[in-house]
Design a protein around this motif. Structure first.
Motif, PDB file in Angstrom:
ATOM      1  N   GLU A   1     -35.473   5.307 -10.249  1.00  0.00           N
ATOM      2  CA  GLU A   1     -35.595   3.766 -10.164  1.00  0.00           C
ATOM      3  C   GLU A   1     -34.197   3.145  -9.947  1.00  0.00           C
ATOM      4  O   GLU A   1     -34.044   2.254  -9.047  1.00  0.00           O
ATOM      5  N   LEU A   2     -33.063   3.968 -10.379  1.00  0.00           N
ATOM      6  CA  LEU A   2     -31.824   3.446 -10.283  1.00  0.00           C
ATOM      7  C   LEU A   2     -31.505   3.635  -8.692  1.00  0.00           C
ATOM      8  O   LEU A   2     -30.927   2.581  -7.918  1.00  0.00           O
ATOM      9  N   ALA A   3     -32.164   4.852  -8.132  1.00  0.00           N
ATOM     10  CA  ALA A   3     -31.886   5.130  -6.577  1.00  0.00           C
ATOM     11  C   ALA A   3     -32.461   3.927  -5.722  1.00  0.00           C
ATOM     12  O   ALA A   3     -32.293   3.679  -4.700  1.00  0.00           O
ATOM     13  N   GLN A   4     -33.873   3.588  -6.269  1.00  0.00           N
ATOM     14  CA  GLN A   4     -34.639   2.369  -5.482  1.00  0.00           C
ATOM     15  C   GLN A   4     -33.674   1.242  -5.385  1.00  0.00           C
ATOM     16  O   GLN A   4     -33.554   0.477  -4.657  1.00  0.00           O
ATOM     17  N   GLN A   5     -33.091   1.031  -6.814  1.00  0.00           N
ATOM     18  CA  GLN A   5     -32.388  -0.461  -6.933  1.00  0.00           C
ATOM     19  C   GLN A   5     -31.437  -0.293  -6.047  1.00  0.00           C
ATOM     20  O   GLN A   5     -30.986  -1.617  -5.446  1.00  0.00           O
ATOM     21  N   TYR A   6     -30.427   0.634  -5.835  1.00  0.00           N
ATOM     22  CA  TYR A   6     -29.249   0.539  -5.082  1.00  0.00           C
ATOM     23  C   TYR A   6     -29.516   1.291  -3.730  1.00  0.00           C
ATOM     24  O   TYR A   6     -28.639   1.675  -3.074  1.00  0.00           O
ATOM     25  N   ASP A   7     -30.720   1.644  -3.218  1.00  0.00           N
ATOM     26  CA  ASP A   7     -31.136   2.017  -2.079  1.00  0.00           C
ATOM     27  C   ASP A   7     -30.328   3.407  -1.726  1.00  0.00           C
ATOM     28  O   ASP A   7     -29.881   3.364  -0.648  1.00  0.00           O
ATOM     29  N   MET A   8     -30.629   4.346  -2.756  1.00  0.00           N
ATOM     30  CA  MET A   8     -29.829   5.602  -2.549  1.00  0.00           C
ATOM     31  C   MET A   8     -30.815   6.713  -2.223  1.00  0.00           C
ATOM     32  O   MET A   8     -32.010   6.701  -2.491  1.00  0.00           O
ATOM     33  N   LEU A   9     -30.402   7.707  -1.489  1.00  0.00           N
ATOM     34  CA  LEU A   9     -30.973   8.778  -1.211  1.00  0.00           C
ATOM     35  C   LEU A   9     -30.799   9.908  -2.535  1.00  0.00           C
ATOM     36  O   LEU A   9     -29.593   9.960  -2.807  1.00  0.00           O
ATOM     37  N   ILE A  10     -31.808  10.563  -2.704  1.00  0.00           N
ATOM     38  CA  ILE A  10     -31.490  11.748  -3.961  1.00  0.00           C
ATOM     39  C   ILE A  10     -31.578  13.278  -3.187  1.00  0.00           C
ATOM     40  O   ILE A  10     -32.405  13.246  -2.606  1.00  0.00           O
ATOM     41  N   ILE A  11     -30.327  13.880  -3.355  1.00  0.00           N
ATOM     42  CA  ILE A  11     -30.603  15.165  -2.826  1.00  0.00           C
ATOM     43  C   ILE A  11     -31.113  16.214  -4.050  1.00  0.00           C
ATOM     44  O   ILE A  11     -30.272  16.279  -5.029  1.00  0.00           O
ATOM     45  N   GLU A  12     -32.360  16.702  -4.100  1.00  0.00           N
ATOM     46  CA  GLU A  12     -32.596  17.353  -5.273  1.00  0.00           C
ATOM     47  C   GLU A  12     -32.604  18.928  -4.896  1.00  0.00           C
ATOM     48  O   GLU A  12     -33.470  19.541  -3.996  1.00  0.00           O
ATOM     49  N   ASP A  13     -31.516  19.497  -5.373  1.00  0.00           N
ATOM     50  CA  ASP A  13     -31.488  20.969  -4.935  1.00  0.00           C
ATOM     51  C   ASP A  13     -32.057  21.702  -5.980  1.00  0.00           C
ATOM     52  O   ASP A  13     -31.309  21.981  -7.077  1.00  0.00           O
ATOM     53  N   ASP A  14     -33.104  22.481  -5.793  1.00  0.00           N
ATOM     54  CA  ASP A  14     -33.781  23.090  -6.943  1.00  0.00           C
ATOM     55  C   ASP A  14     -34.052  24.753  -6.827  1.00  0.00           C
ATOM     56  O   ASP A  14     -35.299  25.115  -6.879  1.00  0.00           O
ATOM     57  N   PRO A  15     -32.888  25.275  -6.466  1.00  0.00           N
ATOM     58  CA  PRO A  15     -33.418  26.822  -6.350  1.00  0.00           C
ATOM     59  C   PRO A  15     -34.024  27.497  -7.775  1.00  0.00           C
ATOM     60  O   PRO A  15     -34.435  28.674  -7.682  1.00  0.00           O
ATOM     61  N   TYR A  16     -33.743  26.767  -8.783  1.00  0.00           N
ATOM     62  CA  TYR A  16     -34.281  27.384  -9.902  1.00  0.00           C
ATOM     63  C   TYR A  16     -35.697  26.784 -10.496  1.00  0.00           C
ATOM     64  O   TYR A  16     -36.041  27.260 -11.598  1.00  0.00           O
ATOM     65  N   TYR A  17     -36.289  26.206  -9.576  1.00  0.00           N
ATOM     66  CA  TYR A  17     -37.500  25.593  -9.876  1.00  0.00           C
ATOM     67  C   TYR A  17     -38.558  26.457 -10.321  1.00  0.00           C
ATOM     68  O   TYR A  17     -39.185  26.342 -11.164  1.00  0.00           O
ATOM     69  N   PHE A  18     -38.735  27.649  -9.595  1.00  0.00           N
ATOM     70  CA  PHE A  18     -39.666  28.775 -10.112  1.00  0.00           C
ATOM     71  C   PHE A  18     -39.055  29.782 -11.041  1.00  0.00           C
ATOM     72  O   PHE A  18     -40.000  30.248 -11.592  1.00  0.00           O
ATOM     73  N   LEU A  19     -37.958  29.351 -11.759  1.00  0.00           N
ATOM     74  CA  LEU A  19     -37.469  29.959 -12.866  1.00  0.00           C
ATOM     75  C   LEU A  19     -37.735  29.056 -14.098  1.00  0.00           C
ATOM     76  O   LEU A  19     -36.397  28.956 -14.918  1.00  0.00           O
ATOM     77  N   GLN A  20     -38.335  28.417 -14.349  1.00  0.00           N
ATOM     78  CA  GLN A  20     -38.649  27.629 -15.498  1.00  0.00           C
ATOM     79  C   GLN A  20     -39.472  28.304 -16.441  1.00  0.00           C
ATOM     80  O   GLN A  20     -40.487  28.966 -16.163  1.00  0.00           O
ATOM     81  N   PHE A  21     -38.929  28.439 -17.793  1.00  0.00           N
ATOM     82  CA  PHE A  21     -39.454  29.212 -18.641  1.00  0.00           C
ATOM     83  C   PHE A  21     -40.824  28.585 -19.514  1.00  0.00           C
ATOM     84  O   PHE A  21     -41.592  29.038 -20.227  1.00  0.00           O
TER      85      PHE A  21
END
Ligand code: PMP
Length: 437
Positions: free
Chosen positions: A230-250
């Motif tokens: 929501e803050l990114a929307q408010q300030y018109d920012m892009l978010i870089i979601e670097d998620d190499p451990y996404y598949f290693l969630q326990f």
């Protein structure tokens, strides 16, 4: 919470405002365009166009790779010819289709018109997620730009970002990732209605590692993700979601991603097969709004040209033989392995380090972030004394924006050493700390 929308990102988002001068100047390579055209044409086409070498002069003839728990990946002579040849800069089509379907299944970005083949999102293959990150920064970060990230962070990100001459603003975080109130406080330096004004210094991008952060092991909660979005929307920012451990969630279910809540087209997500299929094959992928992913491909065209056709084909053959179900079963086995490793490390930490250090138990990834009590800076301790005791960890300073400031943390990886080795390493570390105190 997010309404489905069929808005065309490119019409609502002004991506041009995010691009660096370097990126805006990147033009499609005419030769690469011909190569891609040729790959989509029927075999009856006679092409004298491309400068591709003739694979019949190459020494490699065929290949066969045995797969754990599965079939063999094989390349006969014809397949090998293709594997050894140049290919499209965005990736080989069958791997791209597989990745798009995976992203649709896992994240299902909330735009009604999104479909793997004909949507506003796009995917491109990269040589590891590191290449993706590097290209994304090259595309978006101008000298002097303010860039937000939650430090401590992955040194590969700092290595890619810092030489671009940007001003990195550190957003406070804890074991649940970025603290939204702290982000809000930082952003309050700017007026959201003025972020598009000429000369505005408001940050245009925020970088974060949402799961099993490297080095902290922290994972952002879904509630915090929504607040950050929501803050990114408010300030018109892009978010870089670097998620190499996404598949290693326990824990289950897998955490909803920023991509899964992206109604606007402001998320650029970098994924990696390094932690689950092979780090040496170098396969990662960037997912995001089409206009930006297409531009990442222009940056790839001008540097590596494309990720190795051979490694893309190895991965693609394997994934197609597994299907998505087989892939997810493989992930389960990987998670189980790392969960046991994590538990072993926590058990040894409890046994040896309780009095001299503190930590949070990570719910994803492969790292434990340990604060050594009473030690102001771990740099000298690790670089000079630890080797004498035959134990090696990473001093926390290397993950900081200013690596010269004292830092009382060390990062311990539970990925590679056996539980017995981890136990012995922590016994040695505890002796080291006690001697230093
Ligand atoms: N991002 C983070 C947070 C990482 O920890 C790493 C690897 N350690 C990468 C990106 C790069 O990984 P790869 O290029 O192997 O996909």
């Amino acid at each position: 919470m997010y309404e489905y929308s069929s808005t065309i990102f490119a019409e609502t988002m002004n991506y041009a405002r995010f691009l660096t001068a370097v990126s805006a100047a990147r033009k499609p390579s005419p030769i690469r365009m011909l190569t891609e055209l040729q790959q989509r044409s029927p075999p009856s086409l006679i092409s004298l166009a491309g400068g591709a070498p003739n694979p019949s002069t190459f020494p490699f003839l065929s290949a066969s790779i045995k797969v754990r728990h599965g079939d063999t990946v094989t390349f006969d002579e014809a397949a090998m010819k293709r594997a050894l040849q140049y290919s499209a800069s965005n990736g080989i089509p069958e791997l791209l289709t597989w990745m798009k379907n995976l992203q649709k299944q896992l994240h299902n970005p909330p735009t009604a018109s999104y479909s793997p083949e004909n949507g506003q999102m796009d995917v491109c293959v990269t040589t590891g997620s590191q290449e993706g990150l590097c290209k994304v920064f090259e595309m978006l970060v101008n000298p002097g730009d303010n860039v937000l990230l939650d430090a401590p962070t992955y040194p590969g990100t700092l290595a890619a970002l810092q030489p671009l001459g940007c001003n990195i603003i550190s957003v406070p975080s804890d074991q649940h990732g970025i603290v939204p109130s702290a982000l809000k406080e930082i952003l309050s330096r700017w007026d959201p209605s003025q972020v598009h004004a000429p000369g505005s210094t408001a940050p245009k991008i925020l970088y974060t590692i949402p799961n099993g952060g490297n080095p902290t092991g922290a994972s952002l909660t879904p509630e915090r993700k929504q607040q950050v979005y929501e803050l990114a929307q408010q300030y018109d920012m892009l978010i870089i979601e670097d998620d190499p451990y996404y598949f290693l969630q326990f824990n289950k279910p897998l955490a909803p991603t920023f991509l899964s809540m992206d109604v606007d087209g402001r998320i650029i997500r970098t994924d990696s097969f390094s932690k689950i299929l092979s780090s040496g094959l170098r396969i990662g992928f960037v997912t995001g709004p089409k206009p930006l992913v297409e531009r990442v491909v222009l940056h790839i065209q001008a540097s590596t040209m494309h990720t190795s056709t051979f490694t893309q084909l190895i991965v693609s053959q394997l994934l197609h033989s597994w299907g998505q179900e087989g892939f997810l079963q493989h992930i389960e086995r990987v998670i189980e392995f790392y969960r046991k490793q994590r538990d072993a490390m926590i058990c040894s930490a409890d046994k040896w380090l309780k009095d001299v250090a503190e930590w949070h138990v990570p719910s994803a990834g492969m790292f434990l972030w340990i604060r050594l009590k009473g030690i102001a800076d771990t740099q000298r301790l690790i670089m000079e004394k630890a080797l004498e005791k035959e134990v090696l960890l990473v001093p926390g300073g290397v993950f900081m924006i200013n690596s010269t400031l004292p830092c009382p943390y060390v990062r311990a990886a539970f990925s590679l050493s056996s539980p017995e080795q981890i136990d012995e390493a922590f016994r040695r570390l505890s002796l080291l700390i006690k001697e230093a105190l």
